[in-house]
Design a protein around this motif. Structure first.
Motif, short mmCIF file in Angstrom:
data_model
loop_
_atom_site.label_atom_id
_atom_site.label_comp_id
_atom_site.label_asym_id
_atom_site.label_seq_id
_atom_site.Cartn_x
_atom_site.Cartn_y
_atom_site.Cartn_z
N ALA A 164 4.92 14.74 5.93
CA ALA A 164 4.34 15.40 4.76
C ALA A 164 5.21 16.60 4.35
O ALA A 164 5.49 16.80 3.17
CB ALA A 164 2.92 15.83 5.07
N ALA A 165 5.65 17.37 5.34
CA ALA A 165 6.47 18.55 5.04
C ALA A 165 7.79 18.14 4.41
O ALA A 165 8.22 18.71 3.40
CB ALA A 165 6.71 19.35 6.32
N GLN A 166 8.44 17.13 4.99
CA GLN A 166 9.74 16.69 4.49
C GLN A 166 9.61 16.13 3.08
O GLN A 166 10.44 16.39 2.22
CB GLN A 166 10.33 15.62 5.41
CG GLN A 166 10.67 16.12 6.80
CD GLN A 166 11.95 16.95 6.80
OE1 GLN A 166 12.64 17.02 5.80
NE2 GLN A 166 12.25 17.57 7.93
N ALA A 167 8.57 15.33 2.86
CA ALA A 167 8.42 14.69 1.56
C ALA A 167 8.07 15.74 0.50
O ALA A 167 8.57 15.69 -0.62
CB ALA A 167 7.34 13.62 1.63
N THR A 168 7.24 16.72 0.86
CA THR A 168 6.92 17.79 -0.07
C THR A 168 8.20 18.50 -0.50
O THR A 168 8.43 18.75 -1.68
CB THR A 168 5.95 18.79 0.59
OG1 THR A 168 4.78 18.09 0.98
CG2 THR A 168 5.57 19.89 -0.38
N ALA A 169 9.05 18.80 0.45
CA ALA A 169 10.30 19.50 0.16
C ALA A 169 11.22 18.64 -0.69
O ALA A 169 11.82 19.10 -1.66
CB ALA A 169 10.99 19.88 1.46
N ALA A 170 11.32 17.36 -0.37
CA ALA A 170 12.27 16.49 -1.05
C ALA A 170 11.80 16.16 -2.46
O ALA A 170 12.61 16.05 -3.37
CB ALA A 170 12.47 15.21 -0.25
N ALA A 171 10.50 16.02 -2.65
CA ALA A 171 10.01 15.52 -3.93
C ALA A 171 9.51 16.65 -4.82
O ALA A 171 9.32 16.45 -6.01
CB ALA A 171 8.88 14.52 -3.68
N GLY A 172 9.31 17.81 -4.25
CA GLY A 172 8.73 18.88 -5.01
C GLY A 172 7.31 18.54 -5.42
O GLY A 172 6.76 19.11 -6.34
N ALA A 173 6.73 17.56 -4.73
CA ALA A 173 5.36 17.15 -5.04
C ALA A 173 4.51 17.43 -3.82
O ALA A 173 5.00 17.44 -2.70
CB ALA A 173 5.33 15.67 -5.35
N ILE A 174 3.22 17.65 -4.05
CA ILE A 174 2.31 17.82 -2.92
C ILE A 174 2.17 16.46 -2.23
O ILE A 174 1.92 15.45 -2.89
CB ILE A 174 0.94 18.32 -3.39
CG1 ILE A 174 1.13 19.67 -4.08
CG2 ILE A 174 -0.02 18.44 -2.20
CD1 ILE A 174 -0.12 20.15 -4.78
N THR A 175 2.37 16.45 -0.94
CA THR A 175 2.35 15.18 -0.22
C THR A 175 1.33 15.24 0.90
O THR A 175 1.28 16.22 1.64
CB THR A 175 3.73 14.90 0.39
OG1 THR A 175 4.71 15.07 -0.62
CG2 THR A 175 3.79 13.50 0.95
N ILE A 176 0.52 14.19 1.02
CA ILE A 176 -0.36 14.10 2.18
C ILE A 176 -0.11 12.75 2.85
O ILE A 176 0.27 11.79 2.20
CB ILE A 176 -1.86 14.22 1.81
CG1 ILE A 176 -2.20 13.23 0.71
CG2 ILE A 176 -2.21 15.63 1.42
CD1 ILE A 176 -3.68 13.09 0.46
N VAL A 177 -0.31 12.74 4.17
CA VAL A 177 -0.15 11.50 4.91
C VAL A 177 -1.50 11.14 5.51
O VAL A 177 -2.13 11.97 6.18
CB VAL A 177 0.92 11.64 6.01
CG1 VAL A 177 1.00 10.37 6.83
CG2 VAL A 177 2.27 11.96 5.39
N LEU A 178 -1.95 9.93 5.23
CA LEU A 178 -3.25 9.48 5.76
C LEU A 178 -3.02 8.43 6.82
O LEU A 178 -2.21 7.52 6.64
CB LEU A 178 -4.09 8.90 4.63
CG LEU A 178 -4.41 9.87 3.49
CD1 LEU A 178 -3.79 9.38 2.20
CD2 LEU A 178 -5.90 10.03 3.34
N LEU A 179 -3.72 8.57 7.92
CA LEU A 179 -3.61 7.60 9.01
C LEU A 179 -4.95 6.91 9.21
O LEU A 179 -6.00 7.49 8.95
CB LEU A 179 -3.19 8.30 10.30
CG LEU A 179 -1.79 8.92 10.30
CD1 LEU A 179 -1.49 9.51 11.67
CD2 LEU A 179 -0.73 7.90 9.95
N PRO A 180 -4.91 5.66 9.69
CA PRO A 180 -6.17 4.96 9.93
C PRO A 180 -6.98 5.68 11.00
O PRO A 180 -6.42 6.15 12.00
CB PRO A 180 -5.73 3.58 10.41
CG PRO A 180 -4.32 3.75 10.86
CD PRO A 180 -3.74 4.85 10.02
#
Lengths: 230, 508
Positions: free
Chosen positions: B159-175
């Protein structure tokens, strides 16, 4: 039997077992020879020529099966195995290798003495062949291949008869699945335990007073069957 | 964390490419204007050919600074201005002299060539730099992701890496047991709206990417073997797409790896528990059966032949029954102790304890198992008390003494000592037994480990030392073993119990 006390060799590495087995066998009229491991057991077996052997399979110096095979190379008398309930295969292997019977640890002295008596008597019987075996209302003529129950001839198929004869020859000792299958169906069928279940069932139908609660042909679960005449 | 910052900057760069490009063209024209002014000023000292060089500089600088497009514009503008302002007839686009036509053509060709070449070099360099940036970011992300030991750590890292790379708020959902749970994302975001949760759930089930209706774009995280989770993005710039995809792929694999690893760890724990159980059963079947056989055999012998037996034999059989009953009782105690240790149910009841007294009590309890072995004491005259559980300590010491008695020959010495250093009370138990082979030293405290049959056979389950260590460690102490001690024989067990200073109140 008072003139000749049968000599029994006890091979066990546990001093605690010798501690009660010695006095018990002595009180029961046997002469006891003690050995604490396999090597000593084989030595005493050769030197003292006992009438029977009680052999613990869990020996420190050699595999119980190895000791048994070595003993059988020069000793023909009855050998009784002491084994644990969970050592199923060990026990069966020992019986197939020529042990006469087994007693599971822990055991009461009465059970051991009964098995020992059967094994010794069987040897005597074999030497002075008794062609007709009686068990209650059953009469089995091993020479005439005839079975009579309460005066009536019982009709048995050849396989049924062979199986019964083999069990009766056991003289109260357990006969393993492998031994029965090899003798009756041949070595190719040693794994076909289902045959035995079917044929033993048929024999019980014809010979037992209550086939559901057999008293002549007893099952030793996982090991084999035993024919009891008394 | 330097990388997210760099990623953010690059992402910002890439978000306004149009503005940047226009700036380049404007700057190129400005450079040409500057070159014109410079050429004007230098005109008195330079001839025409050399003046052209001034314009070539402007073209070159535009190429290096702003790329191919601005360089070509600069070349064109420079040619026009050069022709207009410096080639005769001046202030006209006509070319009077045939030689000047050649000059002008060559000027334009050189300007074009320089601008084109330099611009290409610059653009290539920029592309390479950007690629290096992307690769670097992915590498960094992969390092962070693969360092994650648990699925949750991996989810947070992703989530942290994707937020930084995309400039978008990112959440990761797990089952989770009841649907999906947010395992990684900005703090404070604990729950999705019902619509968002339903959209995420559909993505989890179908594997297809959702539209942005709920404000979130959900995508399935597809591992190598199966779907591992769902990622939600809010405010993703269209041009960040490629970079984010690569990152999410990597993240999915890392998540899968972490999930497999945690499943493997769980299996390992189960396997170990299983191993212990089977060792336990094995031990019960083997070590319990011998004393049981002896008890049952002796008892039935007495029942069967009681009156026929000599009084001495009768007595011996009764003693044998008593001995083996005691032995069984000890085994049961060991198994219970082990069970308590394994279950983590051990609660030491600490009180201020004199280690010497506990040692003496343990020797006392060892009783006739000591045989003709001699206990030699070496106690400090004054010994600090330790705050420990005297019952557990006594059992631990008894187990070690029991071990010494089982292996050391009759008539040998067992030395027990109690001293202290600045921080610990130190207890040592040293025997003159055969010692422990060097390669087995680190295994003596393992469960069901019997290095060899003890000299008095059939004694012990192989649990004693394992229990001793468990108890000592439960009380905050340490235990170690050294062997051989002298002449290639003997072993020495060393126990260190940390000292604490009792308050006056506690001592009273």
């Amino acid at each position: 039997m008072s003139a000749h006390r049968p000599r029994v060799l006890v091979v066990d590495d546990e001093p605690q077992i010798h501690r009660f087995l010695g006095p018990a066998l002595d009180a029961a009229g046997y002469e006891v020879v003690r050995a604490d491991d396999g090597a000593a057991g084989l030595r005493e077996l050769a030197r003292k020529a006992p009438d029977a052997v009680v052999l613990d399979l869990g020996l420190p110096d050699m595999d119980g099966k190895e000791a048994l095979a070595k003993a059988r190379a020069f000793y023909d008398g009855p050998i009784l195995i002491l084994s644990a309930r969970d050592r199923e295969t060990e026990k069966i292997d020992a019986l197939d290798l020529g042990a006469d019977d087994y007693v599971e640890k822990p055991f009461g002295i009465g059970e051991l003495l009964a098995r020992l008596r059967v094994a010794l008597r069987h040897r005597v019987q074999r030497e002075g062949v008794s062609p007709v075996v009686r068990a209650g209302d059953l009469e089995i003529d091993l020479v005439g291949r005839r079975v009579v129950r309460a005066g009536q001839v019982v009709r048995l198929s050849p396989k049924e008869y062979d199986l019964l004869a083999r069990l009766v020859e056991g003289g109260g000792k357990v006969t393993t699945h492998r031994q029965l299958l090899t003798a009756v169906w041949g070595p190719a069928h040693v794994e076909d335990v289902a045959y035995l279940r079917v044929f033993v069932g048929q024999l019980r139908q014809k010979l037992e007073a209550d086939p559901a609660a057999p008293r002549r042909i007893l099952t030793e679960p996982g090991v084999g069957y035993r024919f009891v005449s008394e | 964390m330097p990388t997210p910052v760099r990623l953010l900057q690059t992402a910002a760069d890439r978000r306004r490419p149009g503005a940047r490009a226009i700036g380049g063209y404007v700057a190129a024209l400005a450079l040409v204007a500057l070159a014109t002014a410079a050429a004007r000023a230098l005109e008195p000292v330079l001839d025409g050919g050399n003046l052209a060089m001034v314009f070539q500089v402007a073209v070159l600088v535009s190429a290096v600074g702003f790329g191919l497009g601005p360089a070509l514009l600069a070349a064109l503008a420079a040619a026009v201005v050069y022709n207009f302002a410096f080639l005769s007839p001046r202030y006209s686009f006509e070319i009077g002299h045939p030689a000047d036509l050649l000059t002008f053509s060559m000027f334009f060709a050189v300007a074009l060539a320089t601008g084109w070449l330099a611009g290409r070099v610059r653009d290539n360099a920029r592309v390479s730099a950007r690629q290096a940036d992307t690769v670097g970011a992915l590498l960094e992300a992969s390092r962070t992701l693969s360092a994650a030991a648990t699925p949750d750590q991996a989810a947070q890292a992703l989530a942290a890496q994707a937020t930084a790379a995309a400039g978008a708020i990112t959440i990761v959902l797990l089952p989770a047991e009841d649907g999906l749970r947010i395992a990684g994302g900005p703090t404070g975001l604990e729950k999705l709206s019902p619509d968002g949760a339903a959209a995420a759930r559909r993505v989890w089930e179908s594997g297809e990417t959702s539209d942005a209706e709920t404000g979130w774009t959900f995508r399935a995280l597809q591992g190598l073997r199966e779907r591992v989770g769902v990622v939600g993005l809010r405010g993703l710039a269209p041009d960040a797409e490629g970079r984010v995809s690569a990152l999410l792929e990597q993240g999915a694999v890392a998540l899968e790896r972490a999930q497999l690893a945690s499943a493997a760890a769980e299996n390992e724990a189960l396997r170990r528990a299983d191993q212990l159980r089977s060792a336990l059963l094995n031990s019960i079947s083997h070590d319990f059966r011998t004393p049981l056989s002896s008890v049952l055999g002796s008892a039935t012998t007495l029942l069967e032949f009681g009156t026929d037996l000599k009084p001495a034999v009768r007595r011996d059989l009764l003693e044998s029954i008593a001995e083996d009953a005691r032995r069984l009782n000890r085994y049961v105690g060991e198994l219970l102790d082990m069970g308590r240790l394994e279950a983590g149910a051990l609660r030491p009841r600490r009180s201020w304890t004199d280690a010497r007294e506990v040692l003496n009590a343990a020797v006392e309890r060892l009783g006739e198992r000591l045989g003709r072995r001699k206990i030699v004491r070496d106690f400090a005259r004054d010994l600090s008390k330790v705050r420990t559980d005297p019952v557990l300590l006594e059992q631990a010491l008894l187990n070690i003494l029991d071990n010494a008695a089982a292996y050391a020959p009759e008539g040998s010495r067992i030395e027990i000592a109690a001293h202290e250093d600045l921080a610990n009370v130190l207890i040592t138990i040293e025997d003159e037994g055969p010692g422990i082979p060097a390669d087995a030293l680190d295994r003596v405290f393992d469960k069901f480990r019997r290095l060899q049959a003890p000299s008095d056979r059939g004694e012990g389950l192989g649990l004693g030392l394992s229990i001793a260590r468990g108890f000592i460690e439960a009380m905050g102490g340490r235990i170690a073993v050294a062997s051989p001690v002298a002449d290639g024989r003997g072993s020495r067990f060393l126990i260190a119990l940390p000292k604490a200073v009792p308050t006056a109140k506690e001592l009273l």
